[in-house]
Design a protein around this motif. Sequence first.
Motif, mmCIF file in Angstrom:
data_model
loop_
_atom_site.group_PDB
_atom_site.id
_atom_site.type_symbol
_atom_site.label_atom_id
_atom_site.label_comp_id
_atom_site.label_asym_id
_atom_site.label_seq_id
_atom_site.Cartn_x
_atom_site.Cartn_y
_atom_site.Cartn_z
ATOM 1 N N ASN A 72 83.877 26.135 3.509
ATOM 2 C CA ASN A 72 83.578 26.884 2.635
ATOM 3 C C ASN A 72 83.009 26.230 1.092
ATOM 4 O O ASN A 72 81.992 26.658 0.522
ATOM 5 N N ILE A 73 83.293 25.031 1.079
ATOM 6 C CA ILE A 73 82.841 24.107 -0.178
ATOM 7 C C ILE A 73 81.382 23.850 0.147
ATOM 8 O O ILE A 73 80.419 23.971 -0.567
ATOM 9 N N GLU A 74 80.997 23.528 1.507
ATOM 10 C CA GLU A 74 79.615 23.101 2.041
ATOM 11 C C GLU A 74 78.797 24.488 1.577
ATOM 12 O O GLU A 74 77.775 24.496 1.494
ATOM 13 N N ARG A 75 79.429 25.668 2.018
ATOM 14 C CA ARG A 75 78.798 26.810 1.975
ATOM 15 C C ARG A 75 78.302 27.115 0.605
ATOM 16 O O ARG A 75 77.200 27.649 0.251
ATOM 17 N N MET A 78 74.516 27.490 -3.866
ATOM 18 C CA MET A 78 74.105 27.418 -5.156
ATOM 19 C C MET A 78 72.874 26.570 -5.300
ATOM 20 O O MET A 78 72.028 26.765 -5.951
ATOM 21 N N GLU A 79 72.474 26.030 -4.216
ATOM 22 C CA GLU A 79 71.150 25.341 -3.989
ATOM 23 C C GLU A 79 70.136 26.387 -4.012
ATOM 24 O O GLU A 79 68.925 26.360 -4.523
ATOM 25 N N GLN A 116 78.815 20.807 -9.033
ATOM 26 C CA GLN A 116 77.800 20.208 -10.393
ATOM 27 C C GLN A 116 77.175 18.981 -10.194
ATOM 28 O O GLN A 116 76.029 18.829 -10.136
ATOM 29 N N GLU A 117 77.787 18.029 -9.245
ATOM 30 C CA GLU A 117 77.295 16.763 -9.093
ATOM 31 C C GLU A 117 75.931 16.853 -7.802
ATOM 32 O O GLU A 117 75.208 16.219 -7.869
ATOM 33 N N LYS A 118 76.199 17.688 -6.953
ATOM 34 C CA LYS A 118 75.377 17.785 -5.805
ATOM 35 C C LYS A 118 74.309 18.874 -6.269
ATOM 36 O O LYS A 118 73.350 18.697 -5.382
ATOM 37 N N THR A 119 74.476 20.050 -6.791
ATOM 38 C CA THR A 119 73.447 20.749 -7.171
ATOM 39 C C THR A 119 73.073 21.014 -8.796
ATOM 40 O O THR A 119 71.816 21.545 -8.820
ATOM 41 N N GLY A 120 73.993 20.320 -9.377
ATOM 42 C CA GLY A 120 73.615 20.558 -11.013
ATOM 43 C C GLY A 120 73.989 22.081 -11.646
ATOM 44 O O GLY A 120 73.830 21.971 -12.754
ATOM 45 N N VAL A 121 74.445 22.804 -10.585
ATOM 46 C CA VAL A 121 74.852 24.025 -11.477
ATOM 47 C C VAL A 121 76.182 24.052 -11.740
ATOM 48 O O VAL A 121 77.132 23.400 -11.283
#
Length: 298
Positions: A60-63, A68-69, A105-110
């Motif tokens: 679910n973290i991956e989802r 968010m992307e 936040q690290e992976k998407t900037g959100v």
Amino acid sequence: MLEIKKYGAIDIGSNAIRLLIANVIVAEDKEPQFKKSSLVRVPIRLGADAFVKGEISSANIERMVDAMEAFKLLMKVNKVEKYKACATSAMREASNGEMVVTEIQEKTGVKIDIIGGKEEAAIISSTDLNQLIEGDNSYLYVDVGGGSTEFTLFSKGKIVNSKSFKMGTVRLLNNKKAVNKEMFANVEKWIKKNTKDLKRIALIGSGGNINKLFKMSGRSEGKPISFIYLDAQYQFLKKMSYEDRISELSLNPDRADVIIPATKIYLSAMKWSGARKIYVPKIGLSDGIIKSLHYKIL
């Protein structure tokens, strides 16, 4: 002079994640108009992780990262100038909630803010309730989510009391019966204590389930649903199988199960407060976030 602003609101709930994009139309000497441009809903049931296992699963973290992307791209093509992402009950209670926020936040900037129950209730109640709560009548505002339910009591146009209970639809589905019984007893005690001296009380309901029930009723906008109608719908829905609710009523799979405990919460709140009708103004956390962004409250 006319000015149009675009805002985005991301609501990370226990049953689903939503992106609302809204236009705010600002004209001279007029109240701003808030118009929904698009709403995207992704059924990632974080509550099934948080309330049962105590943490958000890697799947679910991956989802969530993917969602968010996608939301970020949708906001970009819609030229959203400002957005806010808020996570509620499931992320509050997950032992890895803060870690998930950092990873996203690290992976998407959100950037995601995990908000408390009282803050959630305050954001929601900042929406268009004024038209309903004016006058001498009293209202019990009930927002049913996947992990918690927020109750706010209005009398003579002002907030009298509010409380958040860990009694949400996904949580009720996963809890043991004894736990749910105790939870309902605590809510009953609070509602009866806070409404005993109030007359002419009505409910105001928000959340995806009451919106769906209102749509199914065929009522015109602004008209309330009666206790008798809601109770009849509850009995009708309970008799149907999960599969029939999907095939015959065209309910989404992630709505077809939670609609039962949600209806029970609204009915119980009406019974304990003495309310005979419930208004459904189609407001929620994402609407509150949009308003708060515009008025620079958040």
